[in-house]
Design a protein around this motif. Structure first.
Motif, PDB file in Angstrom:
ATOM      1  N   PRO A 192       8.769  -5.213  -4.440  1.00 50.12           N
ATOM      2  CA  PRO A 192       8.687  -3.946  -5.170  1.00 50.12           C
ATOM      3  C   PRO A 192       7.284  -3.581  -5.644  1.00 50.12           C
ATOM      4  O   PRO A 192       6.903  -2.406  -5.613  1.00 50.12           O
ATOM      5  N   LEU A 193       6.521  -4.554  -6.092  1.00 50.34           N
ATOM      6  CA  LEU A 193       5.178  -4.264  -6.573  1.00 50.34           C
ATOM      7  C   LEU A 193       4.312  -3.681  -5.466  1.00 50.34           C
ATOM      8  O   LEU A 193       3.590  -2.702  -5.665  1.00 50.34           O
ATOM      9  N   LEU A 194       4.378  -4.249  -4.281  1.00 50.39           N
ATOM     10  CA  LEU A 194       3.625  -3.731  -3.146  1.00 50.39           C
ATOM     11  C   LEU A 194       4.159  -2.374  -2.712  1.00 50.39           C
ATOM     12  O   LEU A 194       3.390  -1.451  -2.420  1.00 50.39           O
ATOM     13  N   GLY A 195       5.476  -2.237  -2.662  1.00 52.44           N
ATOM     14  CA  GLY A 195       6.072  -0.970  -2.250  1.00 52.44           C
ATOM     15  C   GLY A 195       5.720   0.174  -3.165  1.00 52.44           C
ATOM     16  O   GLY A 195       5.583   1.328  -2.721  1.00 52.44           O
TER      17      GLY A 195
ATOM     18  N   PRO B 122       5.339   4.568   9.765  1.00 50.34           N
ATOM     19  CA  PRO B 122       4.530   4.782   8.552  1.00 50.34           C
ATOM     20  C   PRO B 122       3.242   3.973   8.530  1.00 50.34           C
ATOM     21  O   PRO B 122       2.238   4.416   7.971  1.00 50.34           O
ATOM     22  N   ALA B 123       3.260   2.776   9.115  1.00 50.59           N
ATOM     23  CA  ALA B 123       2.036   1.969   9.158  1.00 50.59           C
ATOM     24  C   ALA B 123       0.969   2.656  10.002  1.00 50.59           C
ATOM     25  O   ALA B 123      -0.219   2.667   9.636  1.00 50.59           O
ATOM     26  N   TRP B 124       1.374   3.241  11.129  1.00 45.78           N
ATOM     27  CA  TRP B 124       0.401   3.934  11.972  1.00 45.78           C
ATOM     28  C   TRP B 124      -0.126   5.194  11.287  1.00 45.78           C
ATOM     29  O   TRP B 124      -1.334   5.479  11.327  1.00 45.78           O
ATOM     30  N   GLU B 125       0.746   5.957  10.640  1.00 42.43           N
ATOM     31  CA  GLU B 125       0.296   7.153   9.931  1.00 42.43           C
ATOM     32  C   GLU B 125      -0.660   6.781   8.802  1.00 42.43           C
ATOM     33  O   GLU B 125      -1.655   7.480   8.563  1.00 42.43           O
ATOM     34  N   HIS B 126      -0.363   5.699   8.117  1.00 43.10           N
ATOM     35  CA  HIS B 126      -1.241   5.213   7.052  1.00 43.10           C
ATOM     36  C   HIS B 126      -2.612   4.846   7.608  1.00 43.10           C
ATOM     37  O   HIS B 126      -3.651   5.235   7.055  1.00 43.10           O
ATOM     38  N   THR B 127      -2.629   4.099   8.702  1.00 43.46           N
ATOM     39  CA  THR B 127      -3.891   3.676   9.312  1.00 43.46           C
ATOM     40  C   THR B 127      -4.681   4.868   9.835  1.00 43.46           C
ATOM     41  O   THR B 127      -5.901   4.962   9.634  1.00 43.46           O
TER      42      THR B 127
ATOM     43  N   PRO C   8     -13.828  -4.193 -10.516  1.00 42.65           N
ATOM     44  CA  PRO C   8     -12.732  -3.634 -11.290  1.00 42.65           C
ATOM     45  C   PRO C   8     -11.418  -4.284 -10.908  1.00 42.65           C
ATOM     46  O   PRO C   8     -11.212  -4.702  -9.785  1.00 42.65           O
ATOM     47  N   GLY C   9     -10.503  -4.388 -11.857  1.00 41.11           N
ATOM     48  CA  GLY C   9      -9.195  -4.956 -11.571  1.00 41.11           C
ATOM     49  C   GLY C   9      -8.332  -3.980 -10.800  1.00 41.11           C
ATOM     50  O   GLY C   9      -8.674  -2.806 -10.620  1.00 41.11           O
ATOM     51  N   PHE C  10      -7.186  -4.456 -10.333  1.00 44.41           N
ATOM     52  CA  PHE C  10      -6.247  -3.588  -9.648  1.00 44.41           C
ATOM     53  C   PHE C  10      -5.774  -2.516 -10.619  1.00 44.41           C
ATOM     54  O   PHE C  10      -5.386  -2.824 -11.750  1.00 44.41           O
ATOM     55  N   PRO C  11      -5.788  -1.233 -10.258  1.00 42.49           N
ATOM     56  CA  PRO C  11      -5.372  -0.186 -11.197  1.00 42.49           C
ATOM     57  C   PRO C  11      -3.917  -0.353 -11.602  1.00 42.49           C
ATOM     58  O   PRO C  11      -3.067  -0.674 -10.785  1.00 42.49           O
ATOM     59  N   ALA C  12      -3.640  -0.134 -12.899  1.00 39.15           N
ATOM     60  CA  ALA C  12      -2.284  -0.286 -13.389  1.00 39.15           C
ATOM     61  C   ALA C  12      -1.376   0.818 -12.913  1.00 39.15           C
ATOM     62  O   ALA C  12      -0.166   0.643 -12.852  1.00 39.15           O
ATOM     63  N   ASP C  13      -1.928   1.963 -12.577  1.00 36.81           N
ATOM     64  CA  ASP C  13      -1.117   3.095 -12.171  1.00 36.81           C
ATOM     65  C   ASP C  13      -1.254   3.330 -10.685  1.00 36.81           C
ATOM     66  O   ASP C  13      -2.340   3.679 -10.202  1.00 36.81           O
ATOM     67  N   PRO C  14      -0.202   3.144  -9.895  1.00 37.97           N
ATOM     68  CA  PRO C  14      -0.317   3.370  -8.446  1.00 37.97           C
ATOM     69  C   PRO C  14      -0.723   4.777  -8.091  1.00 37.97           C
ATOM     70  O   PRO C  14      -1.198   5.020  -6.995  1.00 37.97           O
ATOM     71  N   ALA C  15      -0.513   5.721  -8.983  1.00 35.29           N
ATOM     72  CA  ALA C  15      -0.912   7.083  -8.679  1.00 35.29           C
ATOM     73  C   ALA C  15      -2.418   7.215  -8.538  1.00 35.29           C
ATOM     74  O   ALA C  15      -2.928   8.163  -7.926  1.00 35.29           O
ATOM     75  N   LEU C  16      -3.164   6.236  -9.091  1.00 42.49           N
ATOM     76  CA  LEU C  16      -4.619   6.247  -8.946  1.00 42.49           C
ATOM     77  C   LEU C  16      -5.067   5.752  -7.600  1.00 42.49           C
ATOM     78  O   LEU C  16      -6.236   5.841  -7.265  1.00 42.49           O
ATOM     79  N   ALA C  17      -4.170   5.154  -6.813  1.00 36.86           N
ATOM     80  CA  ALA C  17      -4.541   4.596  -5.509  1.00 36.86           C
ATOM     81  C   ALA C  17      -4.887   5.698  -4.543  1.00 36.86           C
ATOM     82  O   ALA C  17      -4.313   6.787  -4.598  1.00 36.86           O
TER      83      ALA C  17
ATOM     84  N   GLN D 223       4.312   3.505  -1.360  1.00 36.60           N
ATOM     85  CA  GLN D 223       5.080   4.737  -1.521  1.00 36.60           C
ATOM     86  C   GLN D 223       5.451   4.884  -2.993  1.00 36.60           C
ATOM     87  O   GLN D 223       6.550   4.481  -3.408  1.00 36.60           O
ATOM     88  N   PRO D 224       4.545   5.412  -3.824  1.00 36.65           N
ATOM     89  CA  PRO D 224       4.783   5.483  -5.271  1.00 36.65           C
ATOM     90  C   PRO D 224       6.051   6.253  -5.600  1.00 36.65           C
ATOM     91  O   PRO D 224       6.360   7.285  -5.007  1.00 36.65           O
ATOM     92  N   SER D 225       6.795   5.739  -6.548  1.00 36.21           N
ATOM     93  CA  SER D 225       8.022   6.374  -6.998  1.00 36.21           C
ATOM     94  C   SER D 225       8.146   6.180  -8.501  1.00 36.21           C
ATOM     95  O   SER D 225       8.029   5.061  -8.996  1.00 36.21           O
TER      96      SER D 225
END
Length: 363
Positions: A323-326, A12-17, A354-363, A330-332
């Motif tokens: 969990p926060l990073l995960g 997954p790290a390689w696919e992400h990169t 800007p601050g870190f977005p509160a909603d991971p779906a915005l990432a 991989q948003p769930s």
């Protein structure tokens, strides 16, 4: 996010990169992110190497000059170290945001962590000093060997310099010990900083809290953490060797047609006088510039991708244990959404970003 082992996180790290850097084959974005990855390595280590001579000349004027030169060199060395440490620390935080948020825009990521940079730089220096303090006692067996070598290498008054007489196999063992401890120190520093970085970047943790968070993550899975700490540098080293071999092959392929054309031209113009030689020289310089430019771009793109992959690998390995990073990787919907703390009014750069977005779906 599932908990990956050290080897499972590679995929997954390689696919992400690959999706971040090579999607759509946009070379401008690829080179920009590669330079960020290179910059994130600045200030990780720095060496001061000043040679004060062999001590045979005791003249006070010469000694004063040497001291002045050493002081100036030390000043500029420290200045460059601080500059590189700051740039590397800030780009490391920006690289973290780029990977976690899947956003290739460097400006917002750079601006977001202005007020955290010095804290993160200080924390990295603290980790470096702590690792060195822990490992320095391992060098004690090598100290008598180096002292004996220096005594044997000292010139005798009135006699020409001589080659030191010493048990050279023992000296090589001492050098091997120093080299191994240096590698171990680099591995430990990179591993500890990888554990601590998410807490600083995402939760704005202070020195003690960030170290405690990293220790909690490590203690929760000691065998897995130790396996990752060993596997990652070995795997990246082998990838680096493969990359060097591939780049050397590419360099030979690039040089081959220019070499053939140059040899063909030489057969016709080497007897045609000075003007022909000048023309051949100009064509050679142009060929070297073109080959050098193409090879440099390929090197930056490939090595930058490898450095970005190394950071992504660390993030995916830690994501299931943090969990926060995960939740960002991989948003769930089953995982609670993190709400970031309020930002300060600004930072030393006058922006804050800007601050870190509160909603991971915005990432």
């Amino acid at each position: 996010m599932r908990v990956y082992s050290a080897s499972e996180a590679i995929g997954p790290a390689w696919e992400h990169t690959k999706a971040l850097m090579w999607q759509d084959r946009r070379w401008g974005r690829l080179l920009k992110l590669s330079l960020v990855a290179f910059g994130a390595e600045l200030g990780t280590s720095f060496n001061f190497n000043v040679n004060f001579g062999n001590g045979a000349n005791n003249d006070r004027v010469a000694a004063s000059i040497l001291v002045a030169i050493a002081a100036v060199a030390l000043f500029f060395g420290l200045l460059f170290f601080v500059v590189f440490l700051y740039l590397g620390s800030r780009l490391q935080l920006a690289q973290f945001d780029i990977l976690v948020l899947r956003d290739s825009m460097v400006g917002p990521a750079w601006a977001r962590h202005g007020r955290q940079t010095w804290r993160w730089a200080g924390l990295k220096v603290t980790i470096m000093i702590g690792v060195l303090v822990v490992l320095l006692p391992l060098l004690i067996p090598a100290i008598p060997i180096f002292v004996a070598f220096l005594k044997a290498a000292r010139p005798v008054a009135g006699a020409p310099g001589h080659f030191p007489t010493l048990n050279w196999p023992v000296l090589l063992v001492a050098f091997a010990e120093v080299f191994a401890i240096a590698l171990l120190a680099i591995m430990l520093i990179r591993f500890v900083t990888a554990l601590v970085l998410p807490g600083v970047a995402m939760e704005d943790l202070r020195f003690g809290a960030a170290l405690r968070r990293g220790w909690q993550i490590f203690r929760a899975d000691v065998p897995g953490m130790l396996g990752f700490a060993i596997l990652q540098p070995v795997f990246l080293f082998l990838l680096g060797l493969g990359l060097i071999a591939a780049l050397l092959l590419v360099l030979m392929v690039l040089l081959l047609p220019f070499g053939l054309v140059g040899a063909l031209l030489w057969t016709f113009v080497h007897t045609s006088g000075t003007a022909a030689w000048v023309l051949l020289g100009i064509l050679g310089v142009i060929a070297l510039f073109v080959v050098g430019a193409i090879w440099t771009v390929l090197y930056v793109a490939s090595a930058g991708t490898l450095l970005m992959f190394a950071r992504a690998w660390s993030l995916y390995f830690l994501g299931g244990r943090y969990p926060l990073l995960g939740q960002y990787l991989q948003p769930s919907p089953a995982v609670p959404v993190w709400t970031p703390p309020p930002s300060l009014p600004g930072d030393e750069d006058g922006g804050g970003g800007p601050g870190f977005p509160a909603d991971p779906a915005l990432a």
